[in-house]
Design a protein around this motif. Structure first.
Motif, PDB file in Angstrom:
ATOM      1  N   SER A  43      28.958  42.137  33.489  1.00  0.00           N
ATOM      2  CA  SER A  43      29.756  42.552  34.635  1.00  0.00           C
ATOM      3  C   SER A  43      31.059  43.213  34.221  1.00  0.00           C
ATOM      4  CB  SER A  43      30.071  41.321  35.488  1.00  0.00           C
ATOM      5  OG  SER A  43      30.575  40.279  34.658  1.00  0.00           O
ATOM      6  N   SER A  44      31.268  43.423  32.914  1.00  0.00           N
ATOM      7  CA  SER A  44      32.563  43.921  32.446  1.00  0.00           C
ATOM      8  C   SER A  44      32.896  45.297  33.022  1.00  0.00           C
ATOM      9  CB  SER A  44      32.585  43.963  30.919  1.00  0.00           C
ATOM     10  OG  SER A  44      31.554  44.800  30.436  1.00  0.00           O
ATOM     11  N   TYR A  45      31.897  46.111  33.308  1.00  0.00           N
ATOM     12  CA  TYR A  45      32.160  47.430  33.887  1.00  0.00           C
ATOM     13  C   TYR A  45      32.855  47.296  35.238  1.00  0.00           C
ATOM     14  CZ  TYR A  45      30.977  51.370  36.955  1.00  0.00           C
ATOM     15  OH  TYR A  45      31.027  52.372  37.895  1.00  0.00           O
ATOM     16  N   LEU A  46      32.242  46.504  36.108  1.00  0.00           N
ATOM     17  CA  LEU A  46      32.778  46.364  37.464  1.00  0.00           C
ATOM     18  C   LEU A  46      34.124  45.642  37.482  1.00  0.00           C
ATOM     19  CD1 LEU A  46      29.734  45.414  39.683  1.00  0.00           C
ATOM     20  CD2 LEU A  46      31.359  47.277  40.069  1.00  0.00           C
ATOM     21  N   LYS A  47      34.213  44.580  36.679  1.00  0.00           N
ATOM     22  CA  LYS A  47      35.462  43.819  36.651  1.00  0.00           C
ATOM     23  C   LYS A  47      36.590  44.658  36.072  1.00  0.00           C
ATOM     24  CE  LYS A  47      33.331  39.250  36.217  1.00  0.00           C
ATOM     25  NZ  LYS A  47      32.929  38.187  35.263  1.00  0.00           N
ATOM     26  N   GLY A  48      36.287  45.400  35.015  1.00  0.00           N
ATOM     27  CA  GLY A  48      37.316  46.216  34.380  1.00  0.00           C
ATOM     28  C   GLY A  48      37.801  47.317  35.315  1.00  0.00           C
ATOM     29  N   LEU A  49      36.869  47.920  36.022  1.00  0.00           N
ATOM     30  CA  LEU A  49      37.228  49.014  36.913  1.00  0.00           C
ATOM     31  C   LEU A  49      38.121  48.519  38.051  1.00  0.00           C
ATOM     32  CD1 LEU A  49      36.842  51.975  37.617  1.00  0.00           C
ATOM     33  CD2 LEU A  49      34.650  51.398  38.678  1.00  0.00           C
ATOM     34  N   LYS A  50      37.718  47.409  38.666  1.00  0.00           N
ATOM     35  CA  LYS A  50      38.519  46.883  39.779  1.00  0.00           C
ATOM     36  C   LYS A  50      39.871  46.392  39.285  1.00  0.00           C
ATOM     37  CE  LYS A  50      36.560  45.518  44.128  1.00  0.00           C
ATOM     38  NZ  LYS A  50      35.759  44.600  44.970  1.00  0.00           N
ATOM     39  N   CYS A  51      39.863  45.790  38.112  1.00  0.00           N
ATOM     40  CA  CYS A  51      41.123  45.294  37.548  1.00  0.00           C
ATOM     41  C   CYS A  51      42.080  46.455  37.282  1.00  0.00           C
ATOM     42  CB  CYS A  51      40.825  44.523  36.272  1.00  0.00           C
ATOM     43  SG  CYS A  51      42.263  43.759  35.524  1.00  0.00           S
ATOM     44  N   ALA A  52      41.569  47.536  36.706  1.00  0.00           N
ATOM     45  CA  ALA A  52      42.421  48.694  36.409  1.00  0.00           C
ATOM     46  C   ALA A  52      42.981  49.301  37.698  1.00  0.00           C
ATOM     47  CB  ALA A  52      41.628  49.731  35.617  1.00  0.00           C
ATOM     48  N   LEU A  53      42.167  49.338  38.742  1.00  0.00           N
ATOM     49  CA  LEU A  53      42.647  49.869  40.026  1.00  0.00           C
ATOM     50  C   LEU A  53      43.784  49.015  40.579  1.00  0.00           C
ATOM     51  CD1 LEU A  53      39.276  50.890  41.708  1.00  0.00           C
ATOM     52  CD2 LEU A  53      41.196  52.423  41.215  1.00  0.00           C
ATOM     53  N   SER A  54      43.685  47.698  40.366  1.00  0.00           N
ATOM     54  CA  SER A  54      44.775  46.854  40.854  1.00  0.00           C
ATOM     55  C   SER A  54      46.010  47.032  39.971  1.00  0.00           C
ATOM     56  CB  SER A  54      44.327  45.397  40.954  1.00  0.00           C
ATOM     57  OG  SER A  54      44.599  44.699  39.772  1.00  0.00           O
ATOM     58  N   CYS A  55      45.806  47.278  38.672  1.00  0.00           N
ATOM     59  CA  CYS A  55      46.954  47.493  37.775  1.00  0.00           C
ATOM     60  C   CYS A  55      47.771  48.720  38.191  1.00  0.00           C
ATOM     61  CB  CYS A  55      46.491  47.679  36.330  1.00  0.00           C
ATOM     62  SG  CYS A  55      45.912  46.168  35.550  1.00  0.00           S
ATOM     63  N   ILE A  56      47.108  49.731  38.739  1.00  0.00           N
ATOM     64  CA  ILE A  56      47.877  50.926  39.124  1.00  0.00           C
ATOM     65  C   ILE A  56      48.209  50.906  40.623  1.00  0.00           C
ATOM     66  CG2 ILE A  56      46.955  52.321  37.222  1.00  0.00           C
ATOM     67  CD1 ILE A  56      45.152  53.769  39.302  1.00  0.00           C
ATOM     68  N   GLY A  57      48.011  49.747  41.236  1.00  0.00           N
ATOM     69  CA  GLY A  57      48.507  49.580  42.597  1.00  0.00           C
ATOM     70  C   GLY A  57      47.661  50.201  43.692  1.00  0.00           C
ATOM     71  N   ILE A  58      46.408  50.500  43.386  1.00  0.00           N
ATOM     72  CA  ILE A  58      45.566  51.103  44.423  1.00  0.00           C
ATOM     73  C   ILE A  58      44.995  50.048  45.369  1.00  0.00           C
ATOM     74  CG2 ILE A  58      43.442  52.391  44.861  1.00  0.00           C
ATOM     75  CD1 ILE A  58      45.215  54.330  43.640  1.00  0.00           C
ATOM     76  N   CYS A  59      44.392  49.009  44.807  1.00  0.00           N
ATOM     77  CA  CYS A  59      43.741  48.020  45.682  1.00  0.00           C
ATOM     78  C   CYS A  59      43.586  46.695  44.962  1.00  0.00           C
ATOM     79  CB  CYS A  59      42.380  48.527  46.159  1.00  0.00           C
ATOM     80  SG  CYS A  59      41.190  48.788  44.834  1.00  0.00           S
ATOM     81  N   SER A  60      43.171  45.697  45.709  1.00  0.00           N
ATOM     82  CA  SER A  60      42.935  44.339  45.192  1.00  0.00           C
ATOM     83  C   SER A  60      41.787  44.337  44.193  1.00  0.00           C
ATOM     84  CB  SER A  60      42.583  43.435  46.367  1.00  0.00           C
ATOM     85  OG  SER A  60      41.901  42.279  45.917  1.00  0.00           O
ATOM     86  N   ASP A  61      41.824  43.401  43.264  1.00  0.00           N
ATOM     87  CA  ASP A  61      40.721  43.276  42.301  1.00  0.00           C
ATOM     88  C   ASP A  61      39.772  42.132  42.652  1.00  0.00           C
ATOM     89  OD1 ASP A  61      42.417  41.192  41.782  1.00  0.00           O
ATOM     90  OD2 ASP A  61      42.474  41.476  39.611  1.00  0.00           O
ATOM     91  N   PHE A  62      39.849  41.642  43.890  1.00  0.00           N
ATOM     92  CA  PHE A  62      38.932  40.569  44.286  1.00  0.00           C
ATOM     93  C   PHE A  62      37.485  41.052  44.191  1.00  0.00           C
ATOM     94  CE2 PHE A  62      36.398  37.872  46.915  1.00  0.00           C
ATOM     95  CZ  PHE A  62      36.947  36.615  46.736  1.00  0.00           C
ATOM     96  N   MET A  63      36.578  40.171  43.703  1.00  0.00           N
ATOM     97  CA  MET A  63      35.166  40.535  43.643  1.00  0.00           C
ATOM     98  C   MET A  63      34.320  39.522  44.398  1.00  0.00           C
ATOM     99  SD  MET A  63      34.617  42.019  39.850  1.00  0.00           S
ATOM    100  CE  MET A  63      33.221  42.937  40.484  1.00  0.00           C
TER     101      MET A  63
END
Lengths: 311, 311, 311, 311
Positions: D263-283
């Motif tokens: 699941s590292s692809y999905l988790k990493g992508l969502k995490c990076a989006l939250s790091c740049i302030g776009i959206c939550s990284d909740f899965m």
């Protein structure tokens, strides 16, 4: 009497341990360990001995070493029980070569998994067996081991091959009990065809319902446990079966499940044998013996389970 | 000059065909066919020759026959191009044995897939390579072929092993292009490490974006097609790449996809070679040559595609 | 008495058939067939009824239809036996939704395979169960079906999850008997945890050695056969077990193995039910009912095996 | 102009990001994050938007939430680019239901992987598509994603289905480039059939040799990078392709490979989006957002790679 020693019971029944190959290094036998191991196993009352199988690390050994194993073991067993020799190979010619060595040194049968490099279809595997069986000087057992070979002899393929002269049984190590029960059902009319179970956790299952016996790795360690379980199952003594089966499960859960790799079965078994002083735990590549931490856990389990060499 | 012949370019680049092994029967070389095949391939301007790989049916051949192939091919090539020899084996010792024969007869490198019986983990495979590389007398290419070996050298394992002396490249036949691109990215700092593509359908892809070349089965049939495609991709001539790539795809779609089995690649290739008079289409078990119906289809395709032996 | 009907025995024992879902078309129940089927099954003396599992084609049905099945079956069974409802879903929220419908209509338990789209690891699956169990209004059985879900609840994951309130058992349809025996051994200290066998070919095996019962697809056709086999195994009547087990194998070898696809189990079962006049053989996509040739073979087998609706 | 928004280019070309679904909890959209994300992606000049795919965690979401996503995204995009909606489901009826919602809210096409519970054969899948396409109110893209669905639409199945009205393309996420090249070759005579690459690591490969574009997860983060790479490949600017492709590989090697699970692809992508302030990284289950250690590594990579929201 020599001539007697060549008689292979049909069907072959009972406990036929898949023997570990004791090594000093990747191309040197632990000859003293091997001698002790053979006597230790035979002392448990087993009904045969299977050398150069998966448990014997055969695919990892040089041909020279495999021939040495056959010669030494057959020379030591001297017909006390039938010796079965693994001839699995991706090369048809090399399988036949090993089979001839087996016959020359006095073994009673050979054992063969599918040639496991190329992805052959069932019709191709059946033709392969049709070509192979006439070339073999000894009776043949098939060997189903799909996690290692990736190829399966499907039940209908075995049903068809069971008509070939010299094909006398199968050892199933898949753990897939549907497969085993299907074989049993398809071969109802071949009462001489031996159906052996390659996973000791299922020995009780198969013998209670008409199977012929087991090729049990743990019988390298405690041969008499498996012989007793086999006898209890043959005589339908269910309370005794329950107790002995649970001992087998405890050994399996402990000894075969240390460490994170799929090789834990082989490493654990060899390590336990070295803990009780039978033989070296050296393993041929791609494996290596357990490091100290895992070794200590195995030693502890060996103690808890009360494993010790027979008198 | 003899000394020249031992120079293996670093990185090895270009088209290195995986040679078919012409057979008269399961343990007899088609020596005349082999000689014709070697000259046919070299006549196409290839950059190396890979013998005893999957396309060479090596796992199905006896060791005696493998040694004969090495001796004959090296003796005939005489250093005109580097010869790479497959040494894949489940037995460490036998791999080393074949490598020594390869060196003795004058080959330039050896090629090795993971030992493919036991399910080794990545740490075990890395240790295996750490033990193996010092024992080899020739430079080593790894070989990724997961559908046949079921084991993969993971990119991080290759990254680590690339530090071992003598490890000079990899041939990837997985078809998994993510794997190839990851390797390329991880090995940016090893410009001498050769990244060869084992699937001809992807030769254009890899050479356009920094790959070093291909091990193309079809180059047994039409070596110059692959050499031209390689050259066009090297010079970034995209229109020419498009045309030649499409020819490669048409050959692949036709010749490698006759019949219902996964063996269609090998059977089709050998059958086509026999159609154009190069060598026998006999195959070692577990395979057999195409029957008449499939043979006729291949013959038709060979005609349509205009495949013919070079002048 | 209503309150009695909500009592789920701990552990649940016996024969709990996985009910086929009779359909007129892809989104219309065969309501009359469903009613006949429920009475036919209950007439055989079964110990529970499992609806909306794999045999019930649940993943292929709309939610609307699934809710209708729950309502009709629970309304008809009226507490005569416990009803278990499949809630397997890739969406956590939808699994909980179905569970609430199940409770609302009067079912006694729910059954769940792993969420089968994403490749979750064991730690992720354990956390999933930790989140899910508190949201469920009914006791939960896990469901191991790796060929369809590709994910496995590993024995150690189940061992850990067995501590969660509401988790009361598992149905294992893997056919991997090592897995089943390992679970049994790991859960020795949880005598209330129900270990049900999902493959009828192994019902005898598990009940003879301490398993609790079976979820047998063939019990849609001949419920009393499986109940008798269960009873014989419970009372350790081995000769009777042998005879009945062989009947089960004959049914399996015949009815479930017509045609070339893996769907032969489901198609054969529904076809046989229509042959004996119980219900329609329509199947939801991606499957379709047998064509005439296969239908005729099933009709012949039904006759040979003497399958007929109970009085 | 409304009518314009319904025009789907044939073939669809360019970068069509598979949009992440921002969540506050398992059944609640992060509506503000979703709005930011849509504008962020569209600001990069993409050619379409694919919602409710694997990257959108669609199989883990309730139907209610999926409908909300469709409504919100279509309402916000307002025809600026085509919106494609994932309708993959094990239930035929539910796939059709989602397709109707997609049409109702103004989407331009739907996307479908095989129904992934039952092991359907190729003839069964072709019949499934024959039944499904007439029921869909929007053009259909197939979706090849074998690691998650375990089923593959084989090239010959797609070749046959390409004749069905409404079937307009395929997204291939297998990473198996042989598959992609075979499709391309088989569909030479269907120039309107869109062949999209689902793995960004292979975007350059496919566009250089005649592919139509990519469904690139990283375009959630840096849409303009993928658009530039697409444009460079279209104009055969190989030096620029090399530089941009290497940036894509660096992002992939870093962001998608943290942690031990697939699941590292999905988790990493969502995490990076939250790091740049776009959206939550909740899965949604069965996954969960990265814990602190992995979060910190992603934050570091985001910084090193210079990822930041567009102006």
């Amino acid at each position: 009497m020599e001539s007697n020693t060549n008689v292979l019971p049909r069907p072959l029944r009972g406990i036929i341990p898949p023997m570990v190959t004791p090594l000093l290094d990747r191309d040197t036998l632990d000859a003293a360990g091997l001698e002790r191991l053979v006597e230790h196993i035979l002392g448990g009352g087993v009904h045969g001995l299977f050398i150069l199988g998966t448990t014997g690390e055969a695919p990892s050994l040089s041909y020279r070493l495999r021939y040495e194993v056959i010669e030494r073991v057959c020379g030591q067993v001297k017909g006390r029980v039938p010796v079965l020799v693994g001839i699995t190979d991706t090369s048809f010619v090399e399988s036949v070569n090993v089979a001839h060595k087996a016959q020359e040194y006095g073994a009673q049968a050979v054992v063969l998994a599918p040639p496991y490099y190329f992805p052959a279809g069932q019709a191709e595997l059946l033709e392969y067996l049709r070509h192979l069986t006439p070339e073999l000087p000894l009776p043949l057992f098939l060997y189903n081991m799909p996690t290692y070979t990736k190829l399966v002899f499907e039940p209908q393929t075995i049903r068809a091959a069971a008509e070939f002269p010299g094909l006398v049984g199968i050892k199933d190590s898949s753990g897939n009990m549907i497969y085993y029960r299907r074989l049993q059902s398809l071969l109802k009319d071949h009462p001489d065809f031996s159906l052996l179970m390659g996973r000791e956790e299922l020995l009780a299952d198969v013998v209670l319902l008409g199977g012929h016996g087991g090729v049990c790795g743990g019988a390298n360690l405690i041969p008499e446990l498996y012989v007793e379980l086999y006898n209890a199952a043959c005589s339908k003594d269910l309370p005794k079966v329950d107790v002995l089966h649970e001992k087998v499960m405890r050994l399996s859960n402990a000894i075969y499940n240390v460490g994170q790799y799929e090789s834990s079965y082989l490493k654990g078994l060899k390590c336990a044998l070295s803990c009780i002083g039978i033989c070296s735990d050296f393993m041929a590549e791609p494996f290596h013996r357990f490091r100290q931490a895992e070794h200590n856990r195995i030693r502890q389990y060996v103690k808890e389970l009360g494993i010790a060499p027979g008198k």
